[in-house]
Design a protein around this motif. Structure first.
Motif, mmCIF file in Angstrom:
data_model
loop_
_atom_site.group_PDB
_atom_site.id
_atom_site.type_symbol
_atom_site.label_atom_id
_atom_site.label_comp_id
_atom_site.label_asym_id
_atom_site.label_seq_id
_atom_site.Cartn_x
_atom_site.Cartn_y
_atom_site.Cartn_z
ATOM 1 N N MET A 154 -41.439 -6.992 -12.480
ATOM 2 C CA MET A 154 -42.848 -7.139 -12.827
ATOM 3 C C MET A 154 -43.291 -8.558 -12.528
ATOM 4 N N THR A 155 -44.509 -8.696 -12.018
ATOM 5 C CA THR A 155 -45.038 -10.020 -11.689
ATOM 6 C C THR A 155 -46.351 -10.301 -12.403
ATOM 7 N N ASN A 156 -46.771 -9.395 -13.301
ATOM 8 C CA ASN A 156 -48.078 -9.558 -13.929
ATOM 9 C C ASN A 156 -48.161 -10.840 -14.749
ATOM 10 N N HIS A 157 -47.033 -11.256 -15.361
ATOM 11 C CA HIS A 157 -47.065 -12.430 -16.238
ATOM 12 C C HIS A 157 -46.841 -13.723 -15.472
ATOM 13 N N LEU A 158 -46.595 -13.628 -14.167
ATOM 14 C CA LEU A 158 -46.365 -14.826 -13.373
ATOM 15 C C LEU A 158 -47.680 -15.360 -12.823
ATOM 16 N N ARG A 159 -47.861 -16.664 -12.951
ATOM 17 C CA ARG A 159 -49.033 -17.311 -12.392
ATOM 18 C C ARG A 159 -48.630 -18.190 -11.225
ATOM 19 N N THR A 160 -49.550 -18.383 -10.327
ATOM 20 C CA THR A 160 -49.282 -19.265 -9.195
ATOM 21 C C THR A 160 -49.029 -20.678 -9.706
ATOM 22 N N LEU A 161 -48.018 -21.313 -9.161
ATOM 23 C CA LEU A 161 -47.685 -22.676 -9.570
ATOM 24 C C LEU A 161 -48.858 -23.614 -9.299
ATOM 25 N N PRO A 162 -49.030 -24.633 -10.138
ATOM 26 C CA PRO A 162 -50.129 -25.587 -9.903
ATOM 27 C C PRO A 162 -50.091 -26.197 -8.502
ATOM 28 N N LEU A 163 -48.894 -26.522 -8.030
ATOM 29 C CA LEU A 163 -48.728 -27.052 -6.682
ATOM 30 C C LEU A 163 -47.880 -26.052 -5.899
ATOM 31 N N ALA A 164 -48.549 -25.109 -5.267
ATOM 32 C CA ALA A 164 -47.860 -24.051 -4.512
ATOM 33 C C ALA A 164 -47.738 -24.492 -3.056
ATOM 34 N N LEU A 165 -46.734 -25.292 -2.781
ATOM 35 C CA LEU A 165 -46.560 -25.861 -1.445
ATOM 36 C C LEU A 165 -46.310 -24.770 -0.414
ATOM 37 N N ALA A 166 -46.761 -25.032 0.795
ATOM 38 C CA ALA A 166 -46.496 -24.102 1.896
ATOM 39 C C ALA A 166 -45.089 -24.329 2.438
ATOM 40 N N PRO A 167 -44.385 -23.268 2.807
ATOM 41 C CA PRO A 167 -43.068 -23.458 3.437
ATOM 42 C C PRO A 167 -43.227 -23.953 4.868
ATOM 43 N N ILE A 168 -42.213 -24.658 5.329
ATOM 44 C CA ILE A 168 -42.146 -25.102 6.721
ATOM 45 C C ILE A 168 -41.390 -24.048 7.512
ATOM 46 N N HIS A 169 -41.864 -23.746 8.714
ATOM 47 C CA HIS A 169 -41.210 -22.700 9.501
ATOM 48 C C HIS A 169 -39.738 -23.061 9.755
ATOM 49 N N GLY A 170 -38.856 -22.129 9.431
ATOM 50 C CA GLY A 170 -37.431 -22.340 9.610
ATOM 51 C C GLY A 170 -36.779 -23.077 8.464
ATOM 52 N N GLU A 171 -37.534 -23.385 7.415
ATOM 53 C CA GLU A 171 -36.975 -24.122 6.283
ATOM 54 C C GLU A 171 -35.950 -23.260 5.559
ATOM 55 N N THR A 172 -34.932 -23.890 5.010
ATOM 56 C CA THR A 172 -33.969 -23.141 4.216
ATOM 57 C C THR A 172 -34.592 -22.753 2.884
ATOM 58 N N ILE A 173 -34.068 -21.700 2.302
ATOM 59 C CA ILE A 173 -34.578 -21.238 1.013
ATOM 60 C C ILE A 173 -34.391 -22.323 -0.043
ATOM 61 N N GLY A 174 -33.217 -22.938 -0.055
ATOM 62 C CA GLY A 174 -32.953 -23.974 -1.047
ATOM 63 C C GLY A 174 -33.882 -25.163 -0.901
ATOM 64 N N SER A 175 -34.190 -25.539 0.320
ATOM 65 C CA SER A 175 -35.111 -26.655 0.549
ATOM 66 C C SER A 175 -36.485 -26.338 -0.022
#
Length: 282
Positions: free
Chosen positions: A1-22
């Motif tokens: 379920m995702t209903n209780h999740l809110r977008t983070l205040p700073l929802a940074l964009a991923p960089i193409h090819g970035e690792t998940i951990g990064s």
């Protein structure tokens, strides 16, 4: 379920090819969250190193949760972070082991100048192929621990262009394996072969690099050797993956010609231990 999740205040964009951990660590840092807590919100519930690209603890439910936290669609996230495709399609065919083994050494920081231009000042780790070893915009070497300026080494950037064209033209999944073998060959020649015109080139390239404060100038580290020998490594790669040349009796002579040295100056061991993986399927 995702209903209780809110977008983070700073929802940074991923960089193409970035690792998940990064990406997860950058999100956690920007929002002043422990990486373990962010991971718990998504689902895997474990810490991620910045060079971590594993999804073994992820479930399909984690993707909608990551999308909810970042405000980005699942297709956008999967496109930027290709490793997530295995979460969305867990039954997809695994890559050949030899190619998979190349992934870890190729996880390197993204071009620092490109990141600064985008307003990103923290560490971004990307998973890149050996043919993506140069930022052509800023002429920086990306495969090593140090992002060396290549302004005085145009042959490195030219070799990277040839390498990219080779990958795009042949579309052979085993080109990375051919590069790995070619890199071993040139590194062995650098360390063990008698002095030759090749060593003169390599030493000249090494002399253009800044001094390594922690290294022995007479024994450069693996990263510096890879940079110095990269044009020759790329040349050998094109031969090893060529259906015509890889089994041809004139391979040594062709290699010498392409390397612009006399045949007698070509060190031994060109094809020792090399067999194209597709040859086993013949």
């Amino acid at each position: 379920m995702t209903n209780h999740l809110r977008t983070l205040p700073l929802a940074l964009a991923p960089i193409h090819g970035e690792t998940i951990g990064s990406y997860l660590n950058r999100l956690a840092d920007a929002n002043h969250l422990p990486i373990g807590h962010l991971s718990f919100l998504i689902g895997p519930n474990r810490r991620h190193r910045r060079d971590d690209n594993r999804v073994s603890h992820w479930t399909p439910a984690a993707l909608p949760r990551l999308a909810a936290l970042t405000g980005r669609s699942i297709p956008v996230l999967v496109h930027a972070l290709p490793a997530l495709a295995a979460v969305r399609e867990p039954d997809q065919r695994r890559p050949p082991l030899a190619i998979e083994e190349l992934a870890e050494p190729r996880r390197r920081p993204a071009c620092r100048l490109c990141m600064t231009h985008r307003g990103i000042h923290g560490l971004v780790v990307r998973s890149a192929g050996p043919h993506e070893g140069v930022c052509h915009r800023h002429r920086l070497w990306l495969l090593g621990g140090d992002q060396h300026d290549l302004s005085a080494l145009p042959e490195i950037t030219s070799a990277d262009r040839r390498h990219r064209r080779l990958v795009h033209r042949l579309k052979d999944p085993f080109i990375a394996v051919g590069y790995l073998h070619a890199r071993k060959v040139t590194a062995r020649w650098f360390r063990e072969a008698d002095p030759s015109p090749l060593h003169q080139r390599w030493n000249r390239r090494l002399d253009t690099l800044p001094e390594d404060p922690y290294g022995d100038p007479r024994r450069p580290d693996e990263d510096r050797i890879e940079l110095a020998t990269y044009p020759e490594t790329t040349t050998l790669t094109s031969l090893f993956v060529s259906p015509y040349w890889r089994e041809h009796h004139g391979l040594r002579a062709e290699a010498a010609q392409r390397l612009s040295i006399a045949a007698q100056d070509l060190p031994p061991g060109l094809t020792a231990g090399w067999r194209h993986p597709q040859a086993d399927r013949a």
